[in-house]
Design a protein around this motif. Structure first.
Motif, PDB file in Angstrom:
ATOM      1  N   ARG A  45      -1.173   7.055  -9.864  1.00 12.50           N
ATOM      2  CA  ARG A  45      -2.136   6.048  -9.578  1.00 12.50           C
ATOM      3  C   ARG A  45      -2.633   5.440 -10.564  1.00 12.50           C
ATOM      4  O   ARG A  45      -3.191   4.336 -10.911  1.00 12.50           O
ATOM      5  N   MET A  67      -4.755  -1.564  -8.630  1.00  9.56           N
ATOM      6  CA  MET A  67      -4.898  -2.023  -7.109  1.00  9.56           C
ATOM      7  C   MET A  67      -6.202  -3.024  -7.038  1.00  9.56           C
ATOM      8  O   MET A  67      -7.145  -2.523  -7.394  1.00  9.56           O
ATOM      9  N   ARG A  77       0.652  -1.222   0.041  1.00  7.83           N
ATOM     10  CA  ARG A  77      -0.038  -0.006  -0.029  1.00  7.83           C
ATOM     11  C   ARG A  77       0.758   1.309  -0.115  1.00  7.83           C
ATOM     12  O   ARG A  77       0.438   2.122  -0.430  1.00  7.83           O
ATOM     13  N   LEU A 115      -1.291   4.733  -0.576  1.00 10.21           N
ATOM     14  CA  LEU A 115      -2.368   4.516   0.246  1.00 10.21           C
ATOM     15  C   LEU A 115      -1.838   4.463   1.617  1.00 10.21           C
ATOM     16  O   LEU A 115      -2.887   5.023   2.535  1.00 10.21           O
ATOM     17  N   GLU A 121      -1.204  15.923  -4.619  1.00  5.47           N
ATOM     18  CA  GLU A 121      -2.422  15.394  -4.815  1.00  5.47           C
ATOM     19  C   GLU A 121      -2.297  14.996  -6.458  1.00  5.47           C
ATOM     20  O   GLU A 121      -2.620  13.772  -6.876  1.00  5.47           O
ATOM     21  N   ASN A 178      -2.215  11.389  -8.206  1.00  5.36           N
ATOM     22  CA  ASN A 178      -3.486  11.009  -9.047  1.00  5.36           C
ATOM     23  C   ASN A 178      -2.929  10.325 -10.508  1.00  5.36           C
ATOM     24  O   ASN A 178      -3.436   9.481 -10.993  1.00  5.36           O
ATOM     25  N   ASN A 208       1.489   2.778  -3.885  1.00  4.62           N
ATOM     26  CA  ASN A 208       0.530   3.822  -4.313  1.00  4.62           C
ATOM     27  C   ASN A 208       0.190   4.710  -3.423  1.00  4.62           C
ATOM     28  O   ASN A 208      -0.662   5.501  -3.617  1.00  4.62           O
TER      29      ASN A 208
END
Lengths: 252, 218
Positions: A86, A91, A49, A54, A79, A83, A52
């Motif tokens: 990701r 995932m 995690r 998270l 951000e 974005n 990416n």
């Protein structure tokens, strides 16, 4: 030799005073299939995690496709940066996390449409292909509540693939499934592996890990204890902790 | 002098006009209070105290004071700072704000109740915070609270009668006009009550349909 697609250096992660990752280094080349194994609480899901973001990391570096993932940036830039990253990192989660208010096909088209990648007709066409690929071409109009766990997970894989990621992260994707539904999800992952998708698979399913991966990492207490090709890690482990873990799992 | 409902047809026109104004007032306020409820709810969940606090203060103000007072403040008070609203507009604003605050509390707790995995899934696909909210979280939250919001909307319809005091010729004030002309309070209040009741039956049906549609995925 090409630069690895994922490069992790000295990665540490604390939850409060608890250190769950204690310094991880890792290189993953394009097209490689990594399996992360280890007992619950060993830090393997957390590691996945962080890739990416998270989970934010406490210390260390994560590089993806030549870019530093965990750059220190002002909030808005960070951000935007995340974005963008990701969109290239798919995932799949243990509990599917399909959007229950959207049909299977809407789950798949949502992100590409939302992010302006394609127009609606293209998105639907692509989604149909992906659902076909995961063996669910006849379930496009079903809501997740009408699908079995295995079907949900396959839709979730199709949803991730819709962004054409360069890397796929699988976080114990068969752990919540009834045993008879594991095979259908594993088959989809295997097919993906054969297409040279770069994959990192966190799993408790060691037989599958051995079957599909070309590199296994055994973790315990936030550290990599042993790693290597599956034939070595599973058949001829060097470390005592690996041996006892494998013994425990395979004797069950 | 007993009850004599044969008086009503002579005033059908004024009651009908009043009904239409009540419907207009309610429908507009419903739309704004629901939209405002979502906006306030999302703002209240902001990471930034500078956004959260004013909204929280505003909510506290509107929940802690009577709607009637808010109505007076908006209609009579704002004139003093040069904002001369007509009574209908002032009524819509007061009802919208008042109910938006209540709706936002309902929606906010529903947003918090949506599984965290939904947000993570949306973000892992590359959606922004806002996009994840709009496409993944809010639709589920709203579906979860359609019954509760429906009750608020029924309350709104009934509370719209308060707007009669600033002179909007909605159903209640229309009934009063008919009464001051006919000296028949009982008949007209009963008639107005019956009309409110029928409107509410319709609204309840609409809520039920909305409930079914917003939750059809279950």
């Amino acid at each position: 030799m090409n630069e690895p697609i994922v490069k992790i250096r000295g990665l540490k992660k604390n939850f409060g005073s608890l250190q769950v990752l204690k310094g991880i280094d890792m290189d993953i080349d394009q097209g490689q299939i990594f399996a992360l194994i280890g007992a619950s609480g060993s830090g393997k899901s957390t590691l996945l995690r962080t890739i990416n973001q998270l989970e934010e990391v406490t210390e260390g570096e994560i590089w993806f496709d030549g870019e530093l993932v965990n750059q220190k940036l002002p909030h808005r830039q960070r951000e935007a940066h995340l974005n963008r990253l990701r969109q290239n990192i798919g995932m799949v989660f243990q509990h599917f996390n399909l959007f229950p208010h959207l049909t299977a096909i809407e789950n798949v088209t949502m992100a590409p449409l939302m992010l302006g990648r394609v127009n609606k007709a293209e998105a639907i066409e692509q989604a149909k292909k992906l659902l076909d690929k995961v063996g669910l071409s006849d379930r496009g109009d079903y809501y997740p509540s009408k699908l079995s766990g295995g079907q949900k997970q396959r839709v979730a894989i199709a949803r991730s693939l819709a962004m054409n990621p360069k890397l796929m992260l699988f976080d114990e994707v068969t752990s919540a499934l009834d045993p008879e539904l594991v095979g259908e999800v594993n088959r989809v992952m295997k097919a993906l592996a054969e297409e040279d998708m770069t994959m990192i698979i966190v799993t408790h399913d060691l037989r599958f890990a051995e079957d599909v991966s070309d590199h296994v990492i055994f973790m315990a207490d936030g550290l990599v204890v042993e790693e290597g090709p599956p034939s070595l890690v599973f058949r001829a482990p060097q470390e005592d902790r690996t041996k006892s873990f494998l013994q425990q799992v395979f004797n069950d | 002098m007993g009850l004599d409902f044969s008086i009503l047809p002579a005033y059908a026109d004024i009651l009908w006009q009043g009904t239409l104004w009540t419907i207009a007032l309610t429908v507009l306020s419903m739309v704004f209070s629901l939209a405002g409820g979502v906006v306030f709810a999302v703002l209240q969940l902001s990471r930034h105290a500078i956004i959260r606090w004013p909204v929280a203060g505003f909510a506290w103000l509107f929940m802690g004071t009577p709607l009637l007072l808010q109505l007076f403040l908006i209609y009579f008070g704002l004139v003093q700072i040069g904002l001369d609203l007509n009574a209908f507009v002032a009524g819509v604003i007061a009802l919208s704000l008042h109910f938006a605050v209540y709706n936002s509390e309902i929606i906010r707790s529903a947003i918090v109740a949506v599984d965290k995995g939904q947000y993570e899934a949306a973000r892992s696909l590359g959606l922004s915070q806002f996009q994840a909210m709009r496409k993944a979280i809010v639709p589920q939250a709203v579906a979860n609270v359609t019954p509760a919001l429906g009750n608020m909307m029924i309350a709104l319809l009934k509370e719209s009668a308060l707007v009669s005091v600033i002179g909007v010729m909605e159903l209640t004030l229309s009934a009063q006009r008919a009464i001051s002309d006919s000296f028949r309070p009982f008949e007209f209040y009963i008639a107005a009550g019956a009309i409110y009741y029928v409107l509410n039956l319709g609204l309840e049906q609409a809520v039920r349909v909305a409930e079914r549609r917003s939750a059809q995925y279950r």
